[in-house]
Enzyme design. Structure first.
Site, PDB file in Angstrom:
ATOM      1  CG  HIS A 194      10.360   2.120  -4.187  1.00  0.00           C
ATOM      2  ND1 HIS A 194      10.337   3.476  -4.291  1.00  0.00           N
ATOM      3  CD2 HIS A 194       9.261   1.766  -3.500  1.00  0.00           C
ATOM      4  CE1 HIS A 194       9.250   3.926  -3.705  1.00  0.00           C
ATOM      5  NE2 HIS A 194       8.574   2.913  -3.216  1.00  0.00           N
ATOM      6  NE  ARG A 301       5.826  -0.361  -1.708  1.00  0.00           N
ATOM      7  CZ  ARG A 301       6.339  -0.796  -0.560  1.00  0.00           C
ATOM      8  NH1 ARG A 301       6.497  -2.084  -0.352  1.00  0.00           N
ATOM      9  NH2 ARG A 301       6.700   0.055   0.376  1.00  0.00           N
ATOM     10  NE  ARG A 337       1.076   2.103  -2.991  1.00  0.00           N
ATOM     11  CZ  ARG A 337       2.306   2.258  -2.546  1.00  0.00           C
ATOM     12  NH1 ARG A 337       2.517   2.875  -1.386  1.00  0.00           N
ATOM     13  NH2 ARG A 337       3.339   1.792  -3.217  1.00  0.00           N
ATOM     14  CD  GLU A 435       2.434   7.884   0.551  1.00  0.00           C
ATOM     15  OE1 GLU A 435       3.448   7.208   0.761  1.00  0.00           O
ATOM     16  OE2 GLU A 435       1.679   7.686  -0.403  1.00  0.00           O
ATOM     17  CG  ASN A 458       8.941   3.548   3.401  1.00  0.00           C
ATOM     18  OD1 ASN A 458       9.319   3.323   4.542  1.00  0.00           O
ATOM     19  ND2 ASN A 458       8.472   2.608   2.602  1.00  0.00           N
ATOM     20  CG  ASP A 459       6.853   8.454  -0.130  1.00  0.00           C
ATOM     21  OD1 ASP A 459       7.962   8.839  -0.553  1.00  0.00           O
ATOM     22  OD2 ASP A 459       6.152   7.628  -0.747  1.00  0.00           O
ATOM     23  NE  ARG A 469      11.106   5.953  -0.472  1.00  0.00           N
ATOM     24  CZ  ARG A 469       9.917   5.385  -0.560  1.00  0.00           C
ATOM     25  NH1 ARG A 469       8.820   6.126  -0.613  1.00  0.00           N
ATOM     26  NH2 ARG A 469       9.792   4.080  -0.580  1.00  0.00           N
ATOM     27  CB  CYS A 506       1.853   0.069   5.067  1.00  0.00           C
ATOM     28  SG  CYS A 506       1.652   1.601   4.165  1.00  0.00           S
TER      29      CYS A 506
HETATM   30  C1  PEP Z   1       5.643   4.562   2.198  1.00  0.00           C
HETATM   31  O1  PEP Z   1       5.835   5.610   1.590  1.00  0.00           O
HETATM   32  O2  PEP Z   1       5.908   4.410   3.407  1.00  0.00           O
HETATM   33  C2  PEP Z   1       5.059   3.398   1.508  1.00  0.00           C
HETATM   34  C3  PEP Z   1       4.707   2.328   2.159  1.00  0.00           C
HETATM   35  O3  PEP Z   1       4.941   3.456   0.168  1.00  0.00           O
HETATM   36  P1  PEP Z   1       6.159   3.305  -0.865  1.00  0.00           P
HETATM   37  O4  PEP Z   1       7.364   2.843  -0.089  1.00  0.00           O
HETATM   38  O5  PEP Z   1       5.714   2.324  -1.885  1.00  0.00           O
HETATM   39  O6  PEP Z   1       6.311   4.689  -1.380  1.00  0.00           O
HETATM   40 MG    MG Z   2       4.953   6.008  -0.348  1.00  0.00          MG
END
Ligand code: PEP
Ligand code: MG
Length: 574
Positions: A194, A301, A337, A435, A458-459, A469, A506
């Site tokens: 993040h 977020r 979200r 995710e 991402n997740d 990550r 996203c």
């Molecule tokens: C993701 O996991 O791709 C996502 C958009 O959420 P975050 O990065 O906030 O976990």
């Molecule tokens: Mg996520």
């Protein structure tokens, strides 16, 4: 001065040239010395003077924040002001000076060590994290005593400073939105942590995982930071400096050129219209959303509302925040979200200690285990939905039962509002983040139940490949082009299309121009990314004939390894 290069993982592109500012811990500089009995009175005076000066400083910062309407940070300053009054700061060091005839800096260090070890024994992770506040206050006082006041993380930053830190937490990084650093270098962190995401959303060149950066770079060293190549050049010679100055100018010109396509509708060269949405963390991002002319907000977020504070935001505060964002978007869609707290995004809502946070009680799991917390947020979102086009997005859904529980709670929140005669959008849509691999595998079931889908790559990558990550030691294995990741994405996109539901990406893949054509070939028509990337992605889409590249998607999905996938993508990108 010695000239050298440091490598790291590039996480946010662009070039910065500026002086290094190390995120120091003043307490490390503290020396111990013994005083004559007759010096003790003056030492106590010196100590009290530092406390008063820090108090004045904090009050000044607080007034400035209030003037600039940054009330979210007021709690943070208030905590520090309260800590100053605590006996561990106000009285204990005086006792230590008297009892041990030692200097004031040393007395603070001893007092802090004692308090810090008590914090380490606390099992509640939120309270344990407060140790950081105690350390920061101790540092502030120590810096005064050492003769260089201020200089604490986040405040009093000279223009063009490049922050060099071991790590920056998302809670710290969000504060940097108010302070203009020219770049970040951290010793740890992954591409899609993040912190990296925040650096990208701030459009600040950054590298992470640059081991030993803090040991090798000195304060005020001149640094060239290349966020595309993942390199920091320390104390460059004039020739290199001139080269990079030119590169920086060329980069700025490119950015300016992109402004020309801002108002154009995003349509591929063969006429397909693509939706480009923005990811935001707080209301401060609205300006860059407007600057990018995004079609709406694809991911808000909300967990950042819950950071850097001691109390939970109540319904009214959340309602005001959501309402102001949806109103400022003037009819454009805003996807909110629900709280995605936990793992590396710890907030005031996280209470329980967990041995494996990424797999623990986080996101929707946490909300379902704390129905009051969830209800408060749902009511606030529903109330705000009366003022514009809001959709609700649920993070980390992993089963249909969970989804059913969520829907039930939303119905309850609606019923309660109706009874109270409070207006809301009765047809508000409910979407799910895709995710968790279990959901992508059976995307068909979920697409039937959801109003829309949003792939959180991402997740999804983290959980599919079992790669943390945030961990730079395995970041070379974190691979968005892994055939299994792409297969899960394809399953999701196809399932959504079959059920006539909207599907977006996203995660960070959506903002990576190297992957734009891959996603288009896979049939994606909705991208959500940090606003700073929108125009670059738009440029790529305008230059793409989707019909021509579509057949390549089946070739990509049949590939067994990411190297061959990458070579096909390189070809489509030509
Ligand atoms: C993701 O996991 O791709 C996502 C958009 O959420 P975050 O990065 O906030 O976990
Ligand atoms: Mg996520």
């Amino acid at each position: 001065m010695v000239n050298f290069n440091l490598n790291g993982i590039p996480v946010s592109s662009g070039i910065s040239i500026g002086k290094a500012k190390l995120l120091t811990h003043a307490l490390m500089e503290v020396k111990h010395y013994t005083l004559d009995k007759k010096e003790i009175k003056n030492e106590i005076k010196r100590f009290n003077k530092a406390i008063t000066a820090v108090k004045n400083d904090l009050n000044k910062i607080k007034n400035n924040l209030l003037k600039n309407n940054q009330i979210e940070f007021e709690t943070f300053i208030n905590t520090h002001l309260l800590l100053l009054k605590d006996k561990n700061f106000s009285k204990k060091p005086i006792d230590i000076i008297q009892d041990n005839s030692c200097n004031a800096e040393w007395a603070i260090k001893i007092s802090l060590d004692e308090v810090a070890s008590r914090f380490d024994q606390i099992s509640d992770p939120y309270l344990r994290e407060r140790k950081l506040d105690v350390i920061q206050v101790a540092e502030r006082i120590t810096k005064y005593l050492l003769g260089h006041p201020g200089g604490q993380i986040g405040f009093h930053v000279e223009p063009n400073s490049i922050l060099v830190a071991h790590d920056i937490s998302p809670a710290d990084a969000i504060q940097f939105k108010q302070i203009k650093y020219a770049g970040f270098i951290t010793e740890v962190g992954g591409t899609n942590s993040h912190t990296a995401i925040l650096a990208r959303s701030l459009n600040i060149p950054s590298i992470v995982g640059s081991k030993l950066a803090k040991n090798i770079i000195n304060n005020d060293d001149l640094v060239i930071l290349d966020g595309d190549e993942g390199v920091a050049i320390i104390n460059p010679n004039q020739k290199i400096l001139d080269q990079y100055k030119n590169k920086k100018i060329a980069w700025a010109i490119e950015q300016k050129k992109l402004q020309k396509i801002k108002k154009i509708v995003c349509t591929s060269s063969d006429g397909e219209t693509i939706k480009l949405m923005a990811n935001i963390e707080d209301s401060g991002d609205i300006k860059s959303v407007k600057d990018s002319n995004a079609d709406g907000i694809g991911l808000f977020r909300t967990e950042f509302l819950f950071m850097n504070r001691e109390d939970l935001p109540n319904e009214e505060e959340q309602f005001q925040s959501y309402k102001s964002i949806v109103k400022s978007m003037r009819g454009r869609e805003v996807i909110i979200r629900t709280l995605d707290s936990g793992a590396d995004k710890m907030t005031v809502a996280d209470k329980k200690e967990t041995s494996n946070p990424a797999l623990g009680l986080r996101a929707i799991r946490l909300c379902l285990s704390e129905p009051r917390l969830f209800m408060t947020q749902l009511r606030a979102i529903l109330r705000a939905s009366y003022f514009g086009k809001i959709k609700i997005l649920i993070p980390m859904i992993s089963s249909i039962q969970e989804l059913k529980q969520v829907k039930l709670l939303i119905e309850r929140a609606k019923l309660a509002l109706s009874k109270e005669k409070i207006k809301y959008d009765e047809n508000i849509e409910i979407g799910g983040m895709i995710e968790v691999p279990a959901v992508a595998i059976n995307a068909d079931f979920f697409a039937k139940e959801l109003d829309f889908l949003s792939i959180g790559t991402n997740d999804l990558i983290q959980y599919t490949l079992a790669i943390d990550r945030t961990d730079d030691s395995v970041s070379h294995l974190y691979n968005s082009l892994h055939p299994s990741v792409l297969k899960l994405m394809a399953l999701t996109i196809n399932a959504a299309k079959k059920h006539n539901k909207e599907v977006a990406v996203c995660g960070e893949m959506a903002g990576d121009t190297k992957l734009t054509r891959l996603l288009l070939a896979m049939g994606l028509t909705n991208f959500s990314m940090h606003p700073a990337s929108i125009l670059q992605v738009k440029q790529k889409i305008l230059e793409t004939n989707i019909k021509k590249i579509k057949p390549l998607s089946s070739k990509i999905l049949k590939s067994t390894d990411s190297d061959s996938i990458e070579s096909i993508i390189n070809k489509i990108n030509l």
